[in-house]
Write a protein that holds these residues in place. Structure first.
Motif, PDB file in Angstrom:
ATOM      1  N   THR A  37       0.786  -1.237   0.000  1.00  0.00           N
ATOM      2  CA  THR A  37       0.000   0.000   0.000  1.00  0.00           C
ATOM      3  C   THR A  37       0.815   1.284   0.000  1.00  0.00           C
ATOM      4  OG1 THR A  37      -0.156  -0.249   2.423  1.00  0.00           O
ATOM      5  CG2 THR A  37      -2.014  -1.029   1.125  1.00  0.00           C
ATOM      6  N   ARG A  38       2.113   1.219   0.118  1.00  0.00           N
ATOM      7  CA  ARG A  38       2.907   2.447   0.152  1.00  0.00           C
ATOM      8  C   ARG A  38       2.945   3.107  -1.225  1.00  0.00           C
ATOM      9  NH1 ARG A  38       9.457   3.081   1.202  1.00  0.00           N
ATOM     10  NH2 ARG A  38       9.514   5.328   0.880  1.00  0.00           N
ATOM     11  N   ASP A  39       2.720   4.415  -1.292  1.00  0.00           N
ATOM     12  CA  ASP A  39       2.758   5.212  -2.515  1.00  0.00           C
ATOM     13  C   ASP A  39       1.659   4.828  -3.509  1.00  0.00           C
ATOM     14  OD1 ASP A  39       4.933   6.604  -1.514  1.00  0.00           O
ATOM     15  OD2 ASP A  39       6.391   5.263  -2.461  1.00  0.00           O
ATOM     16  N   PHE A  40       1.516   3.522  -3.794  1.00  0.00           N
ATOM     17  CA  PHE A  40       0.477   3.059  -4.708  1.00  0.00           C
ATOM     18  C   PHE A  40      -0.380   2.054  -3.958  1.00  0.00           C
ATOM     19  CE2 PHE A  40      -1.006   0.377  -8.351  1.00  0.00           C
ATOM     20  CZ  PHE A  40      -1.759   1.362  -8.977  1.00  0.00           C
ATOM     21  N   SER A  41      -1.604   2.448  -3.628  1.00  0.00           N
ATOM     22  CA  SER A  41      -2.435   1.652  -2.719  1.00  0.00           C
ATOM     23  C   SER A  41      -3.339   0.675  -3.447  1.00  0.00           C
ATOM     24  CB  SER A  41      -3.279   2.570  -1.836  1.00  0.00           C
ATOM     25  OG  SER A  41      -4.092   3.421  -2.628  1.00  0.00           O
ATOM     26  N   LEU A  93      -0.844   7.000  -9.684  1.00  0.00           N
ATOM     27  CA  LEU A  93       0.287   6.794 -10.590  1.00  0.00           C
ATOM     28  C   LEU A  93       0.842   8.125 -11.079  1.00  0.00           C
ATOM     29  CD1 LEU A  93      -0.800   3.736 -12.773  1.00  0.00           C
ATOM     30  CD2 LEU A  93       1.114   3.836 -11.180  1.00  0.00           C
ATOM     31  N   ALA A  94      -0.036   9.083 -11.325  1.00  0.00           N
ATOM     32  CA  ALA A  94       0.421  10.407 -11.748  1.00  0.00           C
ATOM     33  C   ALA A  94       1.247  11.078 -10.653  1.00  0.00           C
ATOM     34  CB  ALA A  94      -0.782  11.281 -12.124  1.00  0.00           C
ATOM     35  N   ASN A  95       0.846  10.891  -9.398  1.00  0.00           N
ATOM     36  CA  ASN A  95       1.620  11.448  -8.283  1.00  0.00           C
ATOM     37  C   ASN A  95       2.954  10.723  -8.109  1.00  0.00           C
ATOM     38  OD1 ASN A  95      -0.419  13.285  -7.669  1.00  0.00           O
ATOM     39  ND2 ASN A  95      -1.468  11.847  -6.312  1.00  0.00           N
ATOM     40  N   MET A  96       2.984   9.431  -8.397  1.00  0.00           N
ATOM     41  CA  MET A  96       4.225   8.661  -8.251  1.00  0.00           C
ATOM     42  C   MET A  96       5.293   9.086  -9.243  1.00  0.00           C
ATOM     43  SD  MET A  96       2.878   4.778  -7.551  1.00  0.00           S
ATOM     44  CE  MET A  96       4.554   4.130  -7.656  1.00  0.00           C
ATOM     45  N   GLU A  97       4.865   9.706 -10.348  1.00  0.00           N
ATOM     46  CA  GLU A  97       5.834  10.124 -11.365  1.00  0.00           C
ATOM     47  C   GLU A  97       6.832  11.134 -10.808  1.00  0.00           C
ATOM     48  OE1 GLU A  97       5.757  11.655 -16.009  1.00  0.00           O
ATOM     49  OE2 GLU A  97       4.103  12.132 -14.643  1.00  0.00           O
ATOM     50  N   GLN A  98       6.451  11.853  -9.761  1.00  0.00           N
ATOM     51  CA  GLN A  98       7.341  12.832  -9.171  1.00  0.00           C
ATOM     52  C   GLN A  98       8.474  12.179  -8.378  1.00  0.00           C
ATOM     53  OE1 GLN A  98       4.897  15.467  -6.844  1.00  0.00           O
ATOM     54  NE2 GLN A  98       3.519  15.931  -8.549  1.00  0.00           N
ATOM     55  N   ARG A  99       8.307  10.904  -8.001  1.00  0.00           N
ATOM     56  CA  ARG A  99       9.311  10.224  -7.177  1.00  0.00           C
ATOM     57  C   ARG A  99       9.999   9.072  -7.881  1.00  0.00           C
ATOM     58  NH1 ARG A  99       7.128   8.614  -1.417  1.00  0.00           N
ATOM     59  NH2 ARG A  99       9.360   8.130  -1.299  1.00  0.00           N
TER      60      ARG A  99
END
Length: 323
Positions: free
Chosen positions: A192-196, A238-244
């Motif tokens: 669940t971390r970053d992508f739940s 997924l769009a938010n994960m692109e920053q990391r």
């Protein structure tokens, strides 16, 4: 702070004051000046050790709420303070400091080796707190242990277990206390971390004469309607994960993969789902697909196995009567 510690602090405080008065303000210690100074230093070391122990003890009592962690932390801090005090006293009373430091180092190393599991667990707890590889509420896997994180303490992590004899990632009811040293040499799998969300699959077996194209179309339409909220939320995450992270795909749409296996057609339905609702969503999709396929005469669920039956020859019985 215990009553014994209070008495010790008062005693050594009084002893330091008395010895200091005798040494610096009277002539009683003229012939024993060196010894008195050593006694003053030794008393100060013991006094500081008690004060440090009381200070750390108060912090542990206020900050640590788990009884086992509180006990272990107090033991570890007591050992460290004792080692420092003993080493300082040896240096005060003996001149060959090099030999003493070597002996003290060997002694300290022996203590560390004896308590290596305690130190490893504590180090693991510090790594977890600073690296934030998982947090309370996350679903993780460590070796064969699966569960939701209930609490992260200094020396162990508490999990509510899933799986074991229970299917569908549901709770077994057992509480797992996993030593924090696992982060030093094991892979932590976080659901669940970053992508739940996770990807799950439903496999539907179709008879060879089934209209598989219609079955595929119905499966996609039915599933997309049921999980559309999951798809929308997963795309935003997924769009938010692109920053990391460096992501190579944003495809979270429902897919169907067909496969021929023996005397049947296998339809593998792949979709995103909340890992904590996997079994519920799986059941919901299967029930809805069964209802949809039941209305279609050209879609048959299952496989056809040919069984050859050989008729046994007729056996005639002849009875003989004898005299």
């Amino acid at each position: 702070m215990s009553g014994r510690a209070n008495i010790a602090i008062l005693f050594f405080t009084a002893l330091v004051l008395i010895l200091s008065y005798l040494n610096y303000f009277t002539d009683y210690a003229t012939n024993y000046g060196t010894l008195v100074v050593k006694l003053i230093h030794a008393s100060l070391i013991i006094l500081l050790a008690y004060l440090l122990g009381a200070f750390l003890g108060n912090i542990i009592m206020e900050r640590v709420h788990d009884t086992r962690d509180r006990y272990t932390l107090r033991k570890v801090s007591s050992i460290f303070i004792t080692l420092l005090a003993v080493g300082s006293l040896l240096i005060v009373f003996f001149k060959e400091t090099t030999t003493l430091i070597i002996a003290y180092g060997i002694f300290s190393a022996g203590i560390v080796i004896t308590l290596q599991d305690v130190f490893r667990n504590f180090a693991g707890g510090i790594i977890i707190l600073f690296s934030k590889s998982f947090r309370a509420g996350d679903r993780i896997q460590v070796d064969d242990c699966y569960g939701d994180v209930l609490d992260i303490a200094y020396f162990h992590t508490t999990l509510m277990e899933i799986r074991e004899w229970v299917d569908g990632d549901q709770y077994s009811g057992r509480i797992l206390n996993v030593p924090n040293s696992f982060v030093l040499n094991n892979t932590v799998k976080n659901y669940t971390r970053d992508f739940s969300f996770i990807w799950d699959e439903v496999t539907i077996m179709l008879a060879p004469e089934s209209n598989w194209e219609k079955a595929k179309s119905n499966a996609l339409e039915t599933t997309n309607e049921l999980i559309k909220d999951y798809v929308e939320h997963s795309k935003r995450e997924l769009a938010n994960m692109e920053q990391r992270y460096l992501l190579t795909s944003y495809d979270v749409d429902t897919k169907v993969f067909m496969q021929i296996e023996g005397d049947r057609i296998e339809m593998h339905l792949r979709y995103v789902v909340d890992p904590k609702k996997r079994r519920h969503v799986n059941d919901m999709i299967v029930r809805n697909l069964l209802e949809v396929f039941a209305d279609e005469s050209d879609i048959l669920i299952g496989s056809i196995s040919s069984i050859e039956v050989t008729k046994m020859p007729e056996i005639k019985t002849i009875s003989y009567s004898g005299k």
